[in-house]
Design an enzyme around this catalytic site. Structure first.
Site, PDB file in Angstrom:
ATOM      1  N   SER A  62       0.843  -1.181   0.000  1.00 50.35           N
ATOM      2  CA  SER A  62       0.000   0.000   0.000  1.00 50.35           C
ATOM      3  C   SER A  62       0.881   1.235   0.000  1.00 50.35           C
ATOM      4  O   SER A  62       1.995   1.210   0.520  1.00 50.35           O
ATOM      5  CB  SER A  62      -0.865   0.000   1.266  1.00 50.35           C
ATOM      6  OG  SER A  62      -1.524   1.236   1.420  1.00 50.35           O
ATOM      7  N   TYR A 118      -1.221  -0.735  10.416  1.00 52.48           N
ATOM      8  CA  TYR A 118      -1.254  -1.007   8.978  1.00 52.48           C
ATOM      9  C   TYR A 118      -0.038  -0.389   8.300  1.00 52.48           C
ATOM     10  O   TYR A 118       0.648  -1.028   7.511  1.00 52.48           O
ATOM     11  CB  TYR A 118      -2.551  -0.476   8.374  1.00 52.48           C
ATOM     12  CG  TYR A 118      -2.734  -0.841   6.926  1.00 52.48           C
ATOM     13  CD1 TYR A 118      -3.144  -2.113   6.557  1.00 52.48           C
ATOM     14  CD2 TYR A 118      -2.492   0.088   5.922  1.00 52.48           C
ATOM     15  CE1 TYR A 118      -3.312  -2.463   5.218  1.00 52.48           C
ATOM     16  CE2 TYR A 118      -2.660  -0.246   4.587  1.00 52.48           C
ATOM     17  CZ  TYR A 118      -3.063  -1.524   4.246  1.00 52.48           C
ATOM     18  OH  TYR A 118      -3.222  -1.846   2.925  1.00 52.48           O
TER      19      TYR A 118
END
Length: 194
Positions: A62, A118
Site C-alpha cells: 500500500s 497497517y
C-alpha cells in the site's frame, strides 16, 4: 514511467467517515498477518522457488507503507538504510512499535497514530521485500500497491474494482527474466520510492 508522489497522493484520496480506533490486539494481529505472514510464506517457499527457472514473489502492499509514513525517525533511518538492512532490524522496528503501542505511547515515541499498525506492517513487509531481493538475485521480488480499490479496508469506497487491482500484481508475476527486483510499484509498472 515514474509518477511523482504528489500526483499519486492527488490520485489516491484516502477518505474516512471517522477515525479508526485501534487497540493492541488489532495492531498485533495486523503486524502478524501483513508482515510476519508474508515473511513466513516467502521463507517457506524459497526452497521451491529456487528450483524454478523464473522465480517470482509479488507482495501486495500500500502507499500507506511508504517509509516516511512510519513517522518515527529511528525507524525511518533503520528501514531506509538499504546497505545494512537486515531481517533483525526490521523485526526490531516492528517490536519497538508494538511496545510503544502496548504502552500507549505511539505519539510520544513518534509513531503514526492513524492506521498505525497497517502503516508499520506494510513498511516492514516492503523492507523485507528488499532484503529478499538482495539476498536472492536469481529471484524477481517486488511489492505493489494496486491502488485505492474496493475492499473491506476502504469500506468498498475505492476507485478500482478487484479485477482492476489484480492487473498490477499479475503483471509483476509475469515480468520477463532480468526484470526489476526489490522495487515498489504503484499499479501497473510504475516504480516509486519506498
Amino acid at each position: 514511467m515514474t509518477l511523482s508522489l504528489k500526483a499519486l497522493e492527488d490520485e489516491v484520496p484516502i477518505k474516512s467517515n471517522g477515525k479508526l480506533i485501534e487497540n493492541f490486539e488489532w495492531a498485533d494481529e495486523c503486524i502478524s498477518i501483513n508482515y510476519y505472514g508474508a515473511k513466513r510464506m516467502i521463507d517457506a517457499f524459497i526452497p521451491l522457488l529456487l528450483l524454478s527457472p523464473s522465480p517470482r514473489v509479488v507482495n501486495v502492499s500500500s502507499l500507506l507503507g511508504r517509509i516516511k509514513l512510519v513517522s518515527n525517525e529511528w525507524a525511518i533511518k533503520a528501514l531506509s538504510d538499504v546497505e545494512s538492512l537486515t531481517t533483525e532490524k526490521v523485526d526490531e522496528v516492528v517490536n519497538e512499535f508494538l511496545t510503544g503501542f502496548e504502552e500507549g505511547l505511539l505519539k510520544e515515541k513518534g509513531w503514526p497514530t492513524d492506521m498505525a499498525a497497517y502503516k508499520v506492517s506494510k513498511a516492514a513487509m516492503n523492507a523485507y521485500t528488499r532484503i529478499v531481493a538482495q539476498k536472492y538475485s536469481s529471484m524477481c521480488v517486488n511489492c505493489i500497491c494496486p491502488g485505492y480499490s474496493k475492499t473491506d479496508i476502504t469500506c468498498n469506497t475505492g476507485l478500482a474494482t478487484p479485477d482492476d487491482a489484480a492487473e498490477g500484481p499479475v503483471y509483476l508475476a509475469l515480468l520477463p527474466e532480468g526484470g526489476p527486483s526489490g522495487q515498489f510499484f504503484f499499479r501497473k509498472n510504475i516504480p516509486i520510492t519506498f
